[in-house]
Enzyme design. Structure first.
Site, PDB file in Angstrom:
ATOM      1  N   ASP A  25       0.827  -1.223   0.000  1.00 30.98           N
ATOM      2  CA  ASP A  25       0.000   0.000   0.000  1.00 30.98           C
ATOM      3  C   ASP A  25       0.854   1.263   0.000  1.00 30.98           C
ATOM      4  OD1 ASP A  25      -2.066  -1.783   0.126  1.00 30.98           O
ATOM      5  OD2 ASP A  25      -2.565  -1.406   2.220  1.00 30.98           O
ATOM      6  N   ASP A  28      -0.304  -4.495  -3.785  1.00 32.11           N
ATOM      7  CA  ASP A  28      -1.326  -3.450  -3.953  1.00 32.11           C
ATOM      8  C   ASP A  28      -0.723  -2.059  -3.768  1.00 32.11           C
ATOM      9  OD1 ASP A  28      -3.105  -5.626  -4.130  1.00 32.11           O
ATOM     10  OD2 ASP A  28      -3.527  -5.563  -1.989  1.00 32.11           O
TER      11      ASP A  28
END
Length: 340
Positions: free
Chosen positions: A171, A192
């Site tokens: 992230d 991600d």
């Protein structure tokens, strides 16, 4: 004096007053735009004490709320051990370092994805240049269990990033919402690491995958876009980018069912998995997502084994998405570039 002549004089005076008011408004408009054409105030940050402030956050704090003139914050090279936050009510800030390899802002928070960000930008009309943000919690040297640890959270409209670095593992860049343009940036991560519901173009950016260092033997995911509905305007567009790194990675997976991501004219190294894309889970499979590729090249660009639900966009849609108008339908980007 005849009535006709009197009426003529009154009409002529009315025109003069109206013209004077119009000229005054024009001068005010031009004066405002001249102010916007260059920063009105410059704040220097230098830890040695030679600048206006020794920390970046103190410089941000000094800017008044509802500011409507561009203000430079010039940051001297070095590593700044602090968390930064630009409030929603502080627009028109230009945050500028001395190079993305020379000026770093670093922190190692990880408690939760919202508050972990090293750099949080909530305001509209933001420019960031020649600086890097790093969340070091998941760094290999720390031997911590990999967990969400955000380097930057971008939450406002009309934000422009030029030669900016974003470094993390999971992230890294939370492109949460708003219209954004990233140019010549470096974004590093494994899981991600570019995610959110932003409406953003990444132009000429280096996408560095480090899943081989912190992936635990698992594949990585470059994007996790979160478009909620098929008619929403948001999505991620990568054009003229370069994907490299180590391990094995997917181009993305759908954080929400209608995720939208396009890779265009991008150099993809062999680290890209042949399938290209992956489902989020058994419920969000990717069938409703708009994941697409066009005119990419490199060892990882072979589309012969891509997932069956990858979309084939026509040329009209591709051109629409790679145009700056995808993020700029009112000229904000052009106006922003004129401030330099």
């Amino acid at each position: 004096m005849s009535l006709l002549f009197y009426c003529f004089i009154c009409f002529f005076l009315f025109l003069l007053v109206g013209l004077g008011e119009k000229l005054a408004n024009t001068r005010n408009f031009n004066r405002k735009n001249q102010d916007r054409a260059g920063a009105k105030k410059i704040i220097n940050v230098d830890p040695s004490g030679k600048g206006s402030f020794s920390t970046i956050q103190s410089a941000i704090d000094s800017i008044p709320f509802h500011n409507d003139d561009w203000i430079y914050i010039n940051v001297k090279e070095g590593t700044y051990r602090e968390k930064l936050r630009i409030p929603k009510k502080k627009p028109y800030i230009i945050l500028q370092g001395q190079g993305k390899l020379n000026t770093f802002v670093e922190w190692d928070d990880h408690d939760n994805v919202v508050q972990s960000a090293t750099f949080t930008a909530l305001s509209n009309n933001l420019v960031v240049r020649f600086i890097s943000f790093r969340n070091s919690y998941n760094s290999p040297k720390n031997s911590n269990t990999v967990t969400p640890a955000v380097a930057a959270l971008i939450n406002g409209n009309e934000a422009y990033f030029f030669n900016v670095g974003f470094y993390g593992v999971q992230d890294t860049l939370w492109d949460n919402k708003g219209t954004h343009y990233y140019q010549n940036c470096t974004i590093e991560g494994a899981i991600d690491f570019i995610f959110g519901v932003g409406q953003s173009i990444f132009d000429g950016c280096d996408i560095d995958v480090v899943v081989g260092e912190r992936g635990g033997g698992h594949a990585g995911y470059i994007t996790a876009q979160g478009r909620r509905n098929p008619n929403d305007a948001d999505g991620f567009v990568f054009k003229n980018c370069n994907i490299k790194g180590n391990g094995r990675a997917y181009l993305g997976r759908p954080w929400r069912p209608h995720a939208r991501v396009l890779f265009y004219n991008t150099n993809m190294s062999k680290i890209i998995a042949p399938e290209g894309w992956a489902p989020w889970n058994l419920t969000v499979t990717g069938e409703l997502a708009t994941f697409a590729e066009s005119k990419n090249y490199g060892d990882g660009a072979d589309m012969s084994q891509r997932v069956s639900w990858e979309k084939k966009l026509d040329d009209v849609m591709v051109q629409k998405m790679i145009s700056t108008q995808f993020v700029d339908n009112n000229g904000w980007l052009e106006r922003t570039l004129q401030i330099y």
